[in-house]
Each structure stands twice: as C-alpha cells, then as structure tokens.
Design a protein around this motif. Sequence first.
Motif, mmCIF file in Angstrom:
data_model
loop_
_atom_site.group_PDB
_atom_site.id
_atom_site.type_symbol
_atom_site.label_atom_id
_atom_site.label_comp_id
_atom_site.label_asym_id
_atom_site.label_seq_id
_atom_site.Cartn_x
_atom_site.Cartn_y
_atom_site.Cartn_z
ATOM 1 N N LEU A 52 0.734 -1.149 0.026
ATOM 2 C CA LEU A 52 0.184 -0.038 -0.281
ATOM 3 C C LEU A 52 0.917 1.329 -0.054
ATOM 4 O O LEU A 52 1.593 1.462 0.954
ATOM 5 N N VAL A 53 0.756 2.005 -1.033
ATOM 6 C CA VAL A 53 1.580 3.355 -1.106
ATOM 7 C C VAL A 53 0.563 4.573 -0.983
ATOM 8 O O VAL A 53 -0.300 4.563 -1.735
ATOM 9 N N LEU A 54 0.712 5.285 -0.060
ATOM 10 C CA LEU A 54 0.060 6.659 0.302
ATOM 11 C C LEU A 54 0.921 7.604 -0.246
ATOM 12 O O LEU A 54 1.801 8.123 0.561
ATOM 13 N N GLY A 55 0.796 8.322 -1.482
ATOM 14 C CA GLY A 55 1.646 9.287 -1.948
ATOM 15 C C GLY A 55 0.833 10.573 -1.549
ATOM 16 O O GLY A 55 -0.148 10.962 -1.307
ATOM 17 N N PHE A 56 1.923 11.804 -1.463
ATOM 18 C CA PHE A 56 1.631 12.877 -0.982
ATOM 19 C C PHE A 56 1.587 13.874 -2.326
ATOM 20 O O PHE A 56 1.619 15.302 -2.106
ATOM 21 N N GLY A 57 1.214 13.547 -3.276
ATOM 22 C CA GLY A 57 1.002 14.528 -4.663
ATOM 23 C C GLY A 57 1.453 14.285 -5.897
ATOM 24 O O GLY A 57 1.000 14.373 -6.867
ATOM 25 N N SER A 58 2.944 13.729 -5.824
ATOM 26 C CA SER A 58 3.658 13.425 -6.986
ATOM 27 C C SER A 58 3.115 12.140 -7.587
ATOM 28 O O SER A 58 2.445 11.458 -7.048
ATOM 29 N N THR A 59 3.332 12.045 -8.999
ATOM 30 C CA THR A 59 2.648 10.607 -9.665
ATOM 31 C C THR A 59 3.681 9.721 -9.812
ATOM 32 O O THR A 59 5.103 10.076 -10.141
ATOM 33 N N LEU A 60 3.225 8.697 -9.975
ATOM 34 C CA LEU A 60 4.215 7.421 -10.383
ATOM 35 C C LEU A 60 3.544 6.723 -11.569
ATOM 36 O O LEU A 60 2.352 6.465 -11.465
ATOM 37 N N HIS A 61 4.712 6.636 -12.422
ATOM 38 C CA HIS A 61 4.003 5.698 -13.878
ATOM 39 C C HIS A 61 4.573 4.502 -13.588
ATOM 40 O O HIS A 61 5.863 4.221 -13.528
ATOM 41 N N ILE A 62 3.747 3.456 -13.968
ATOM 42 C CA ILE A 62 4.100 1.864 -13.594
ATOM 43 C C ILE A 62 3.939 1.209 -14.861
ATOM 44 O O ILE A 62 2.788 1.209 -15.233
ATOM 45 N N ARG A 76 1.941 -0.113 -21.873
ATOM 46 C CA ARG A 76 1.180 1.280 -21.652
ATOM 47 C C ARG A 76 1.374 1.397 -20.085
ATOM 48 O O ARG A 76 0.904 0.580 -19.136
ATOM 49 N N PRO A 77 2.123 2.630 -19.611
ATOM 50 C CA PRO A 77 2.190 2.570 -18.127
ATOM 51 C C PRO A 77 0.655 3.142 -17.342
ATOM 52 O O PRO A 77 0.142 3.943 -18.122
ATOM 53 N N GLU A 78 0.441 2.937 -16.024
ATOM 54 C CA GLU A 78 -0.580 3.174 -15.507
ATOM 55 C C GLU A 78 0.121 4.477 -14.629
ATOM 56 O O GLU A 78 1.049 4.257 -13.955
ATOM 57 N N THR A 79 -0.883 5.306 -14.023
ATOM 58 C CA THR A 79 -0.130 6.535 -13.282
ATOM 59 C C THR A 79 -1.207 6.522 -11.924
ATOM 60 O O THR A 79 -2.510 6.427 -11.914
ATOM 61 N N PHE A 80 -0.459 6.740 -10.974
ATOM 62 C CA PHE A 80 -0.979 6.674 -9.716
ATOM 63 C C PHE A 80 -0.272 7.749 -8.722
ATOM 64 O O PHE A 80 0.785 8.108 -8.973
ATOM 65 N N LEU A 123 -6.481 -9.011 -6.171
ATOM 66 C CA LEU A 123 -5.713 -8.335 -6.493
ATOM 67 C C LEU A 123 -4.418 -8.583 -6.880
ATOM 68 O O LEU A 123 -3.350 -7.980 -7.192
ATOM 69 N N VAL A 124 -4.162 -9.857 -7.438
ATOM 70 C CA VAL A 124 -3.294 -10.573 -7.824
ATOM 71 C C VAL A 124 -2.873 -9.924 -9.106
ATOM 72 O O VAL A 124 -3.491 -9.661 -10.238
ATOM 73 N N ASP A 125 -1.402 -9.421 -9.485
ATOM 74 C CA ASP A 125 -1.083 -8.659 -10.549
ATOM 75 C C ASP A 125 -1.946 -7.674 -10.992
ATOM 76 O O ASP A 125 -2.352 -7.285 -12.123
ATOM 77 N N THR A 126 -2.186 -6.924 -10.005
ATOM 78 C CA THR A 126 -3.192 -5.853 -10.209
ATOM 79 C C THR A 126 -2.913 -4.527 -9.484
ATOM 80 O O THR A 126 -2.454 -4.725 -8.160
ATOM 81 N N LEU A 127 -3.080 -3.303 -10.156
ATOM 82 C CA LEU A 127 -2.763 -2.134 -9.197
ATOM 83 C C LEU A 127 -4.112 -1.352 -9.372
ATOM 84 O O LEU A 127 -4.656 -1.279 -10.227
#
Length: 298
Positions: A52-62, A76-80, A123-127
């Motif tokens: 579980l990642v709780l980010g403080f504003g910046s985006t991460l592309h996975i 294609r990356p997903e953005t979170f 949740l397996v192999d899922t973001l």
Amino acid sequence: MQQVCRPTRSCDVVEGCPDPRLRPGVLGYRGFAISLDRPRERLEIPAGVVTLVLGFGSTLHIRDATRRPRCTGTSRPETFTSLLAGLSTRARVGRHEGELSGVEVLLEPWAAYSLFGVAMHELVDTLLPPEAVLGPQVDGLVAALAASPGWSERFALLDSVLACRAALGPASSPRLVWAWRELRRTGGMVPIHALVEQSGWSWRQLDSRFREQIGLTPKKAARVLRLRRALGLLAQGRRPARTAAMCGFSDQAHLSREIKTMTGRTPREFLAARCASAARPMSGDRISGEVTSLVLSG
C-alpha cells in the motif's frame, strides 16, 4: 516504535516498525522523500508481499517489465499518486519525474485480507487506487499523513488506522497462516502435499483458502518464493547451476527461463543491473535481507 533513517544524497528513507498489535502481519512502514533533478526508474520484483503506497502528491508511472514495448498496448504505463498492489507474478518498472514522497506499507497477504476485507485473488497482478478497496476515507488519511509534522507522527497515525481496520475485518485462518509461513520459510520448497496433510484440509480446500486469503494457489505462490530465494542466492555470488539445485529448479536452463519470464531479464542481465543499481541513491531493497528492487536510472 523503532525507526531507522537512511539519508542517501538527495533521497531520504525512514523505516518504521508497526505497533505490536499489527505484527507480524504488517511487515513495516517506509517513509520516503525523493528530490532529484532527473527522472528515476526502479524495477520491482515479485516479492510475496502486498503493498500500500500513500503518496503526497507526485505521480508514479508503472508498467509491466516483462512485456516488450513493441507489443501494442501491453506496456502502456498506469499512473498513480497512491496505489494498492496485491501479490505479483511479474516484475514492474516504476518511473517518476524526480520528485516523490509518501509512505509505503508492506503486508503479509493474509494480513491484507483481514485489513481490506476482500478476496486476495482479486488483487493478484493488479494495481488499484486505494479508495477502490478502502473507500473515500483514504483521501482524508493521505491529507492527515502529509500534514503531520514528522515520520513518527505519520507512523503512529497508520498504527491507529490499521489497528481499527484489523479489529473489524475478517479473521485469517491460523492454518492458512501456518501454511504460508512454511512456504516462505522453505523458499517455496515444501511439498504441497505436506501442507495438505499437515493442515488437515483437502487439496481443493487448501487451494481455495490460499486464493481467498493469499491470492495465489500454493503452487503459484511457491513459484514466486522460489524466484525470491534464487535471486537472493545469485546476488550473494552463488553459481547459477548450484542455485538452481538449491531452489528446486530442474536445471540451470529452467532457472534462467523463470527469471527471464518473471523479471524480463536473464540472470546475467539481472546481476549486471543489480551491480549498477548499488551505486545509485535510494537503491536499497524494500525488504531487509531480500532482493526486491533495482534502480535502473536516476
């Protein structure tokens, strides 16, 4: 609460130990604040944990690290900003533009089942964005974490929130927890029939409980744990043929195929990238004593 601070050039990492009420299911907290003048890419390897990642504003592309870019639509990356990741069977690459901060929570899958109240195979192999499972209150939690004066206060807030959820969530099966620990302890080498016999369940019941509370069947979970152990041995300097024998692979070629399938790299490529990663800031693994990550650039 114990904390370990690791300043690494322009990156700061703070590790927190969860409240005893949450252990051993909640493995640890990691606060991070990264400020670089260039983008960074990091390879995350299947590690047998829920994140579980709780980010403080910046985006991460996975993106999936095992798919070739020329395969249309598969890389294609997903953005979170924040995310929840169940068990994975293939590596991913995360990229940010140089600024990233937040808190990461590492969980045993059976503890995630109790905390989140969902069947773990979903949740397996899922973001997913965390609110898809935890509800809209996640936004308030992230805001409170970001506004807290320091990491000690942030970890204490997580202790409080997670302890409340654990008290209300479904209980994990003690027999299931035992079987999972046996798989982990042996690096996926314990025979599945031994788990069946000692758990008192049938094969079908064991598979069902694992899919519900771990996410993968025992056989598939063992595959992830064998990879985890094999990469650790290779990183320690063990020869591939010896590593293959120690980790239950039929031969060195079998080991190489599994590593390439699950990480997108051959053993030689992986070890070269591991060596290069060690010279970069914030290159430590997410789990102490395990090979979980490679910093690819930045």
